[in-house]
Design an enzyme around this catalytic site. Sequence first.
Site, short mmCIF file in Angstrom:
data_model
loop_
_atom_site.label_atom_id
_atom_site.label_comp_id
_atom_site.label_asym_id
_atom_site.label_seq_id
_atom_site.Cartn_x
_atom_site.Cartn_y
_atom_site.Cartn_z
N SER A 148 0.83 -1.21 0.00
CA SER A 148 0.00 0.00 0.00
C SER A 148 0.87 1.27 0.00
CB SER A 148 -0.98 0.01 1.18
OG SER A 148 -0.31 0.17 2.41
N MET A 166 10.35 -6.98 3.97
CA MET A 166 10.48 -7.63 5.27
C MET A 166 11.69 -8.57 5.37
SD MET A 166 8.07 -6.11 6.71
CE MET A 166 7.73 -6.90 8.27
N ARG A 167 12.77 -8.26 4.66
CA ARG A 167 14.01 -9.03 4.84
C ARG A 167 15.07 -8.11 5.41
NH1 ARG A 167 13.26 -14.04 5.17
NH2 ARG A 167 15.43 -14.52 4.69
N LEU A 171 18.66 -6.83 5.50
CA LEU A 171 19.70 -6.79 4.46
C LEU A 171 21.08 -6.72 5.12
CD1 LEU A 171 17.71 -4.27 2.31
CD2 LEU A 171 18.23 -6.64 1.65
N HIS A 203 9.19 2.93 8.75
CA HIS A 203 9.02 2.06 9.90
C HIS A 203 7.79 2.54 10.68
CE1 HIS A 203 10.14 -0.74 13.03
NE2 HIS A 203 9.86 0.21 13.90
N LEU A 223 19.68 -1.98 12.08
CA LEU A 223 18.26 -2.05 11.73
C LEU A 223 17.44 -0.94 12.38
CD1 LEU A 223 16.28 -4.01 10.18
CD2 LEU A 223 15.77 -4.99 12.43
N ASP A 224 16.65 -0.25 11.58
CA ASP A 224 15.71 0.79 12.06
C ASP A 224 16.40 1.91 12.84
OD1 ASP A 224 13.67 -0.72 10.94
OD2 ASP A 224 13.22 -1.76 12.81
N GLN A 227 -0.97 7.78 7.81
CA GLN A 227 0.12 8.77 7.85
C GLN A 227 1.32 8.31 7.03
OE1 GLN A 227 -0.48 11.76 9.06
NE2 GLN A 227 -2.50 10.93 9.47
N GLU A 228 1.57 6.99 7.04
CA GLU A 228 2.68 6.46 6.21
C GLU A 228 2.47 6.88 4.76
OE1 GLU A 228 3.73 2.31 6.69
OE2 GLU A 228 2.89 2.28 8.71
#
Length: 210
Positions: free
Chosen positions: A13, A86-87, A89, A105, A140-141, A169-170
């Site tokens: 989406s 969703m992997r 890296l 995120h 990550l993140d 909002q994303e």
Amino acid sequence: MKRYVILISGRGSNMEAMLAADLPGRCAAVISNRPGATGLAYAAGRGVATAVIDHQAYPERAAFDAALAAEIDRHAPDLVVLAGFMRVLGDDFVRRYQGGMLNIHPSLLPSFPGLKTHEAALAAGVRLHGATVHFVTPTLDCGPIVIQAAVPVLAGDTAEALAARVLEQEHRIYPQAVRWFLEGRLRLADGRVRLEGEATTAGALVAPAG
Ligand code: GRF
């Protein structure tokens, strides 16, 4: 005109919001690590090239990363957009695109990195939750933050209700961040986000309102 590639794993989406946003760049391809990602059909329907690099075909992460990088590089993008990809890296992959790879995120980072962010926000009892677009770095993140949107956590919220409020909002902030990059106004310099020509927004969002 700058070129970008979107990486997805499922619904897509955020990718849809981006393709619908009429951005000042060309989406050269949408690549999924899952053959069944429903977002692929939407992209193809809009005339965007699609590809699948199935992570299950690569027992070693490094081999998957290399195959993914090869597919990305075929399209010579200026920007790689992770949109529900969703992997995790590897460091080499991330360094290759550092400064040219964004992620979204579903939390107000640095709170709640990782998975199940909406459940974690409810469990922690935060009153504000939201979403963050950041440059991707090896941790990550944790990369430098470009834009965030906050939403209130309401009494009786479920993780699903909260996720839907955040997702709305994303779909606003991710196309905005990508637009800035494609316009050449957003970049990473010495590990910091540089955004040119954007007025700072005044005021603060506080919930519940006093
Ligand atoms: C979004 O909430 C994104 O922030 C998270 O996974 C979800 C993907 O949704 N990483 P979609 O595939 O863009 O619909």
